[in-house]
Scaffold this active site. Structure first.
Site, PDB file in Angstrom:
ATOM      1  N   CYS A   1      -7.775  -1.926   3.260  1.00  0.00           N
ATOM      2  CA  CYS A   1      -8.587  -2.704   4.034  1.00  0.00           C
ATOM      3  C   CYS A   1      -9.431  -2.088   4.944  1.00  0.00           C
ATOM      4  O   CYS A   1      -8.859  -1.120   5.788  1.00  0.00           O
ATOM      5  CB  CYS A   1      -7.502  -3.796   4.914  1.00  0.00           C
ATOM      6  SG  CYS A   1      -8.341  -4.712   6.133  1.00  0.00           S
TER       7      CYS A   1
ATOM      8  N   HIS B   1       0.983  -1.348   0.154  1.00  0.00           N
ATOM      9  CA  HIS B   1      -0.003   0.105  -0.300  1.00  0.00           C
ATOM     10  C   HIS B   1       0.894   1.427  -0.164  1.00  0.00           C
ATOM     11  O   HIS B   1       2.253   1.401   0.379  1.00  0.00           O
ATOM     12  CB  HIS B   1      -0.985  -0.040   1.220  1.00  0.00           C
ATOM     13  CG  HIS B   1      -1.993  -0.938   1.121  1.00  0.00           C
ATOM     14  ND1 HIS B   1      -3.364  -0.689   0.920  1.00  0.00           N
ATOM     15  CD2 HIS B   1      -1.969  -2.187   1.090  1.00  0.00           C
ATOM     16  CE1 HIS B   1      -3.993  -1.776   0.774  1.00  0.00           C
ATOM     17  NE2 HIS B   1      -3.361  -2.774   0.894  1.00  0.00           N
TER      18      HIS B   1
HETATM   19  P1  HMG Z   1     -17.195 -14.333  12.207  1.00  0.00           P
HETATM   20  O1  HMG Z   1     -18.529 -13.165  12.674  1.00  0.00           O
HETATM   21  O2  HMG Z   1     -16.502 -14.567  13.466  1.00  0.00           O
HETATM   22  O3  HMG Z   1     -17.929 -15.343  11.764  1.00  0.00           O
HETATM   23  O4  HMG Z   1     -16.505 -13.422  11.146  1.00  0.00           O
HETATM   24  P2  HMG Z   1     -18.977 -16.402  12.017  1.00  0.00           P
HETATM   25  O5  HMG Z   1     -18.368 -17.767  11.751  1.00  0.00           O
HETATM   26  O6  HMG Z   1     -19.166 -16.367  13.473  1.00  0.00           O
HETATM   27  O7  HMG Z   1     -20.251 -16.164  11.301  1.00  0.00           O
HETATM   28  C1  HMG Z   1     -20.833 -14.882  11.555  1.00  0.00           C
HETATM   29  C2  HMG Z   1     -22.061 -14.518  10.455  1.00  0.00           C
HETATM   30  O8  HMG Z   1     -21.282 -14.538   9.216  1.00  0.00           O
HETATM   31  C3  HMG Z   1     -22.977 -15.944  10.191  1.00  0.00           C
HETATM   32  O9  HMG Z   1     -24.084 -15.153   9.498  1.00  0.00           O
HETATM   33  C4  HMG Z   1     -22.233 -16.571   9.299  1.00  0.00           C
HETATM   34  O10 HMG Z   1     -23.006 -17.382   8.251  1.00  0.00           O
HETATM   35  C5  HMG Z   1     -21.431 -15.584   8.046  1.00  0.00           C
HETATM   36  P3  HMG Z   1     -25.433 -15.192  10.527  1.00  0.00           P
HETATM   37  O11 HMG Z   1     -25.503 -16.634  11.040  1.00  0.00           O
HETATM   38  O12 HMG Z   1     -24.828 -14.102  11.526  1.00  0.00           O
HETATM   39  O13 HMG Z   1     -26.599 -14.774   9.576  1.00  0.00           O
HETATM   40  N1  HMG Z   1     -20.300 -16.082   7.479  1.00  0.00           N
HETATM   41  C6  HMG Z   1     -20.476 -16.019   6.103  1.00  0.00           C
HETATM   42  N2  HMG Z   1     -20.913 -15.356   5.137  1.00  0.00           N
HETATM   43  C7  HMG Z   1     -20.589 -15.589   3.849  1.00  0.00           C
HETATM   44  N3  HMG Z   1     -19.247 -15.829   3.649  1.00  0.00           N
HETATM   45  C8  HMG Z   1     -18.584 -16.348   4.576  1.00  0.00           C
HETATM   46  C9  HMG Z   1     -18.829 -16.269   5.657  1.00  0.00           C
HETATM   47  N4  HMG Z   1     -18.355 -16.753   7.159  1.00  0.00           N
HETATM   48  C10 HMG Z   1     -19.128 -16.577   7.992  1.00  0.00           C
HETATM   49  N5  HMG Z   1     -17.157 -16.743   4.242  1.00  0.00           N
HETATM   50  C11 HMG Z   1     -14.961 -13.988   9.247  1.00  0.00           C
HETATM   51  C12 HMG Z   1     -15.319 -14.416  10.508  1.00  0.00           C
HETATM   52  C13 HMG Z   1     -13.580 -14.291   8.817  1.00  0.00           C
HETATM   53  C14 HMG Z   1     -16.305 -14.621   8.248  1.00  0.00           C
HETATM   54  C15 HMG Z   1     -15.247 -12.298   9.203  1.00  0.00           C
HETATM   55  O14 HMG Z   1     -14.304 -11.730  10.046  1.00  0.00           O
HETATM   56  C16 HMG Z   1     -14.875 -11.831   7.569  1.00  0.00           C
HETATM   57  O15 HMG Z   1     -15.495 -12.005   6.774  1.00  0.00           O
HETATM   58  N6  HMG Z   1     -13.674 -11.252   7.651  1.00  0.00           N
HETATM   59  C17 HMG Z   1     -12.995 -10.742   6.322  1.00  0.00           C
HETATM   60  C18 HMG Z   1     -12.830  -9.189   6.556  1.00  0.00           C
HETATM   61  C19 HMG Z   1     -12.256  -8.881   5.272  1.00  0.00           C
HETATM   62  O16 HMG Z   1     -12.512  -9.249   4.140  1.00  0.00           O
HETATM   63  N7  HMG Z   1     -11.144  -7.959   5.347  1.00  0.00           N
HETATM   64  C20 HMG Z   1     -10.499  -7.480   4.272  1.00  0.00           C
HETATM   65  C21 HMG Z   1      -9.608  -8.231   3.482  1.00  0.00           C
HETATM   66  S1  HMG Z   1      -7.894  -8.353   4.236  1.00  0.00           S
HETATM   67  C22 HMG Z   1      -6.875  -7.313   3.503  1.00  0.00           C
HETATM   68  O17 HMG Z   1      -7.548  -6.111   2.899  1.00  0.00           O
HETATM   69  C23 HMG Z   1      -5.378  -7.393   3.547  1.00  0.00           C
HETATM   70  C24 HMG Z   1      -4.909  -7.795   2.391  1.00  0.00           C
HETATM   71  O18 HMG Z   1      -5.150  -6.922   1.271  1.00  0.00           O
HETATM   72  C25 HMG Z   1      -3.388  -7.820   2.417  1.00  0.00           C
HETATM   73  C26 HMG Z   1      -2.685  -6.405   3.072  1.00  0.00           C
HETATM   74  O19 HMG Z   1      -3.056  -5.521   2.494  1.00  0.00           O
HETATM   75  O20 HMG Z   1      -2.050  -6.688   4.297  1.00  0.00           O
HETATM   76  C27 HMG Z   1      -5.569  -9.211   1.956  1.00  0.00           C
HETATM   77 MG    MG Z   2      -4.219  -5.035   0.856  1.00  0.00          MG
END
Ligand code: HMG
Ligand code: MG
Length: 311
Positions: free
Chosen positions: A254, A223
């Protein structure tokens, strides 16, 4: 050492996840198509994450369906997957699209406990437990796996991160069988010195403990907060890294890396990235004019988003 550098454009994922609202699926597909036409090697097209956490990318399955209509041959499409539920959704999207759209998944780990917790609701140790079956099952389904290590220089909440902590997380991902390690300077805190140090430490550790051959299999994801990303690319190229992520028009950030005073910074612009690669006497496969057209489209999407969303 190869003279051609591999480039992944992450704008449709890292870029659009950070926009204030959701870009229409058709516009996302157009962005992916324009990037594919430009000659990038890979495009991170979307995320199969919880739509409660990242609503901007809640249309991942629909996007796959749209992209299946006219896939550009030879370009790898990858998608971020944080857990088994995400993997199942990615596999179902491929099945529903009638042909494989997602070729590779990207799993996320971090070298900072607080960031890991805030970004994925899991400690670093818990994230390895969560990812082990995801990586195994993705391979069984014939998908390649990229393993991100976030916060390679600094964490937005904890401050500086030591290179040995990054090497340790990269090593665990290698143990779990990822095909590629992607080192992420999540908040653009790196300088040529700190980026050089973390790359050297990680490469040495991967080589000694996992027999990874030099920098092959390692990608750098920058970034660009302070205009130092191009200088960091130069250092990485000198250390043998031949794979980089960029984001067309510098979109990116992010949503879980921003703080009240410091919003999440955009990624290095793919145009800046290829400029630096050329200055260093190396090659890439991108056609600059076509990339410029993709950049203009991405910038227009961003402007439309900002105009629609009240400050
Ligand atoms: P959680 O709340 O602990 O998950 O989140 P959970 O298992 O307790 O589930 C909670 C709810 O989410 C449930 O729904 C699940 O069904 C749903 P509800 O029963 O409440 O209606 N759920 C999902 N739905 C769709 N797809 C899924 C999914 N998983 C659970 N896969 C979780 C844990 C990991 C899901 C959450 O924290 C999350 O989605 N995090 C992602 C955050 C993200 O995308 N951040 C940005 C990307 S990382 C980044 O940008 C850095 C990077 O670019 C590298 C860098 O720059 O360093 C890669
Ligand atoms: Mg990134």
């Amino acid at each position: 050492m190869p003279l051609t550098v591999r480039i992944t454009d992450v704008a449709p994922r890292d870029g659009l996840q950070n926009e204030p609202g959701s870009v229409p699926t058709a516009s996302k597909a157009t962005l992916v198509r324009r990037l594919a036409a430009s000659g990038v090697d890979e495009i991170e097209i979307t995320s199969f994450v919880s739509p409660k956490w990242v609503p901007q990318l809640g249309d991942a399955a629909e996007l796959c369906q749209e992209l299946a209509k006219d896939r550009q041959p030879g370009v790898v499409y990858s998608a971020l997957v944080p857990n088994e539920q995400g993997l199942e959704a990615a596999l179902a999207a491929n099945a529903r699209a009638g042909s494989r759209v997602v070729d590779k998944i990207a799993v996320i780990a971090a070298a900072s406990e607080t960031f890991s917790q805030r970004n994925t609701n899991a400690s670093i140790a818990q994230s390895f437990e969560r990812l082990a079956p995801v990586i195994r099952r993705a391979h069984e389904a014939g998908l390649a796996v990229r393993g991100y290590v976030s916060c390679i220089v600094a964490c937005p909440f904890e401050g500086p991160v030591e290179p040995f902590a990054v090497a340790a997380v990269a090593g665990r991902l290698a143990d779990l069988g990822v095909d590629e390690i992607d080192l992420g300077d999540t908040i653009g805190a790196g300088t040529p010195e700190t980026i050089g140090r973390v790359i050297s430490t990680t490469l040495q550790s991967l080589d000694e403990s996992h027999g990874w051959d030099g920098a092959s299999g390692v990608t750098l994801h920058l970034h660009d907060t302070r205009g130092l990303a191009a200088a960091c690319v130069k250092v990485a190229l000198e250390l043998g890294v031949r794979s980089f992520d960029g984001s067309v028009a510098g979109l990116g950030g992010c949503p879980y890396a921003g703080t009240p005073t410091q919003p999440a910074p955009g990624n290095i612009d793919t145009r800046v990235l290829i400029g630096e690669i050329e200055r260093c006497g190396l090659r890439h496969r991108i056609d600059r004019n076509t990339l410029e057209r993709a950049a203009a489209f991405a910038a227009a999407l961003r402007s439309a988003q900002r105009a629609e969303t009240p400050a």
